[in-house]
Design an enzyme around this catalytic site. Structure first.
Site, short mmCIF file in Angstrom:
data_model
loop_
_atom_site.label_atom_id
_atom_site.label_comp_id
_atom_site.label_asym_id
_atom_site.label_seq_id
_atom_site.Cartn_x
_atom_site.Cartn_y
_atom_site.Cartn_z
N GLU A 1 34.19 -39.14 23.66
CA GLU A 1 35.02 -40.04 22.72
C GLU A 1 35.80 -41.22 23.47
OE1 GLU A 1 34.33 -36.41 19.81
OE2 GLU A 1 35.06 -36.89 22.16
N PHE B 53 40.13 -26.98 8.84
CA PHE B 53 39.35 -26.99 10.16
C PHE B 53 39.07 -28.46 10.53
CE2 PHE B 53 35.19 -27.49 12.04
CZ PHE B 53 35.31 -26.71 13.28
N GLN B 54 39.51 -28.78 11.89
CA GLN B 54 39.45 -30.07 12.53
C GLN B 54 40.25 -30.93 11.85
OE1 GLN B 54 35.31 -30.93 13.34
NE2 GLN B 54 35.48 -29.80 15.20
N LYS C 137 36.58 -37.19 4.11
CA LYS C 137 35.34 -37.15 3.99
C LYS C 137 34.94 -37.27 2.68
CE LYS C 137 31.50 -33.96 5.07
NZ LYS C 137 30.89 -32.62 5.63
N MET D 198 46.14 -44.30 45.49
CA MET D 198 47.36 -44.86 45.22
C MET D 198 48.59 -43.75 45.08
SD MET D 198 48.95 -47.63 45.14
CE MET D 198 48.04 -49.04 44.62
#
Length: 583
Positions: A70, A132-133, A182, A494
């Protein structure tokens, strides 16, 4: 072609009518809304909560790019947005899919990049139950977005999407998150009950045109200035105001310096350009700001890497600040003439006023002397090690300032900003405000999808590249001709430089002695690979790599202990640069 196949490929009038009269789901309305916004490409990663959206995509195709992570998807969308000026579009599933986007959303917010990010969410019936999720992406992203929505009624889908694109791409551009449960995606949309009304957001009315009296005040200061200087930031580019900007500075022969993100507002070879200002800027630009009596800031934030110690910043100057975001004016630097406006509209207003400036030829002479006497410099390594400056100087010469260049953050980013010349705008894509490692490579992929026929070069460090290197799969899948130039110093460059300079060379967890074989890695992804470590042959090898018809990964094994100079140390003012001259 047989009759059955002919019929399948050419639906009957009855089938077309049935399709048009069939009730639409929220997911199908989602696709229609994206098409209404002229969306051509989406970067994303599917999961359970967004399967209805992906099913609708399958049946109503808009080009979708399946990233390998992602974070790769959202950085690709940022690259697309930076070079096109249009919103990048991202889809990810709920929970971990959404939270994996947080870094990219923050990066876009800091650098004012327009994104519309669709995150899946569990059904509204179980929101708040730790399903869930499930993750509260609205709460998580509220501080790092221009606005965010959670759709709770399928009838709101087209309105919210239209508003999201409007907010993302107007005023000070930025990311907007749309959280899509959903069950809303599966719900039936009542087309007959929906009325497509004009956008009406009373609380969001960005000021795009300047106040006339403030423009007059700015002109009065510029008319009498003996040491004027123009600071141009990314706001000039976001407003598509390069022409107006160049017309203005050429009409009045004004000296120009850039922020890191403002590079490209003016041809780097222009006689009025004195370089990038800030921590690793040119001596001429930083001294110009320090000695100026009038500083006109157009579209820059006055961030700490630009200003150095605020108590020592532009102490002699009257400050004029043009910015579309009123929150930025006076936030860090006291402002004498605030002008809230889109940069293009403000420059148009300035160009309409016919005025003469005072004689500041002595100032121009001084600026020219600083530019000539104190350029960026480096010394060839006595033992023949390849230097990052040599690599980037060669790439710049070979591309003639025409390529789109993306970077991560760190030493390679600063070297690229110092040694690349940009003749055009929207050619410089870098992570400025957030300084995100792993940004540069996927951003190059997004830029290449936006402009398939342009040369796209991604300058990365070996550490940052390893954060998103899995996106090499996209180069292989689409044969994207991105050229990845990796400055491999086997360390966090750096971080190591700061440890050398300010922590008595205590290299705590900044060296990376164990590295993969990047040539074999490239081969594993069917990408052409090169290893370059000899200054004598580097340019010829780079020329071959850049000319290759396809994707390339170049492992440039550069000197580990090279420093980015000059530098304004933490707590110092811009006039207190170190490393300005050869020792």
């Amino acid at each position: 072609m047989n009759a059955e196949l002919e019929l399948a490929n050419h639906p009957t009038q009855a089938q077309e009518q049935e399709k048009q009269t069939k009730p639409k789901t929220g997911a199908e309305v989602f696709i229609e809304a994206l098409k209404n916004q002229d969306v051509e490409i989406i970067f994303g990663y599917p999961g359970g909560a967004v399967l209805p959206l992906y099913d609708a995509l399958y049946r109503n195709p808009i080009k979708h790019i399946l990233a390998r992570h992602e974070q790769g998807a959202i950085h690709a969308a940022e690259g697309y947005a930076r070079v096109t000026g249009r919103p990048g579009v991202v889809i990810a599933t709920s929970g971990p899919g959404a939270t994996n986007l947080v870094t990219g959303i923050t990066d876009a917010m800091m650098d004012s990049l327009p994104l519309v990010v669709f995150t899946g969410q569990v059904a509204t019936t179980v929101v708040g139950t730790d399903a869930f999720q499930e993750a509260d992406i609205i709460g998580i992203t509220q501080p790092i977005t221009k606005h965010n929505y959670q759709i709770k009624d399928v009838q709101d889908v087209p309105r919210i999407i239209k508003e999201a694109f409007h907010i993302a791409n107007t005023g000070r551009k930025g990311p907007v998150v749309v959280d899509f449960p959903k069950n809303i995606a599966n719900a039936i949309f009542d087309s007959e009950a929906y009325v497509d009304e004009p956008i009406n957001l009373p609380g969001y009315q960005p000021t795009l045109r300047p106040n006339y009296l403030q423009i007059k005040k700015a002109i009065e200061l510029l008319k009498t200035a003996k040491k004027p200087i123009i600071l141009a930031g990314a706001g000039v580019l976001a407003a598509d105001a390069k022409k107006e900007f160049n017309d203005f500075i050429e009409r009045h022969n004004l000296p120009v310096v850039n922020t890191l993100l403002g590079l490209g507002t003016i041809d780097n070879n222009h006689e009025n350009f004195y370089g990038m200002a800030g921590m690793h800027g040119t001596y001429a630009s930083n001294m110009g700001i320090s000695e100026a009596d009038v500083l006109l800031n157009i579209g820059a934030r006055f961030d700490d890497r630009l200003t150095g110690n605020l108590s020592k910043f532009a102490q002699n100057a009257k400050i004029i600040h043009i910015d579309v975001d009123p929150a930025e004016i006076g936030k860090n630097v006291p402002t004498d003439v605030p002008i809230v406006s889109d940069a293009k509209e403000a420059l148009k207003a300035l160009l309409k006023q016919d005025f003469e400036t005072a004689d500041f030829s002595e100032w121009t002479t001084q600026m020219n002397d600083w530019r000539t006497q104190y350029p960026y410099w480096y010394e060839e390594d006595a033992e023949g090690a390849l230097l990052p400056q040599q690599v980037l100087k060669a790439v710049n010469e070979l591309t003639n300032g025409e390529a789109i260049v993306t970077t991560d953050v760190g030493q390679h980013q600063m070297f690229a900003a110092q040694y690349f010349s940009f003749k055009k705008d929207h050619r410089w894509v870098t992570s400025g405000g957030l300084g995100t490692m792993g940004f540069g490579f996927p951003a190059a992929i997004g830029a290449q999808f936006a402009f398939p026929d342009e040369q796209v070069i991604s300058i990365v460090g070996d550490a940052g590249f390893q954060m998103t290197l899995q996106e090499l799969g996209l180069l292989q899948e689409f044969n994207l001709p991105v050229k990845v130039i990796m400055l491999n110093n086997a360390c966090l460059g750096m971080v190591r430089q700061w440890q050398e300079s300010f922590y008595d060379e205590r290299y705590s967890s900044s060296l990376m002695p164990v590295q993969p074989d990047f040539l074999k890695l490239a081969e594993a992804y069917d990408v052409k690979g090169y290893v370059i470590d000899d200054p004598a042959t580097a340019k010829a090898q780079l020329q071959e790599a850049l000319a290759y018809d396809g994707p390339v990964l170049v492992d440039c094994r550069v000197k580990q202990l090279e420093l980015v100079t000059p530098m304004v140390a933490p707590g110092a003012g811009l006039a207190e640069m170190i490393g300005v001259e050869k020792e």
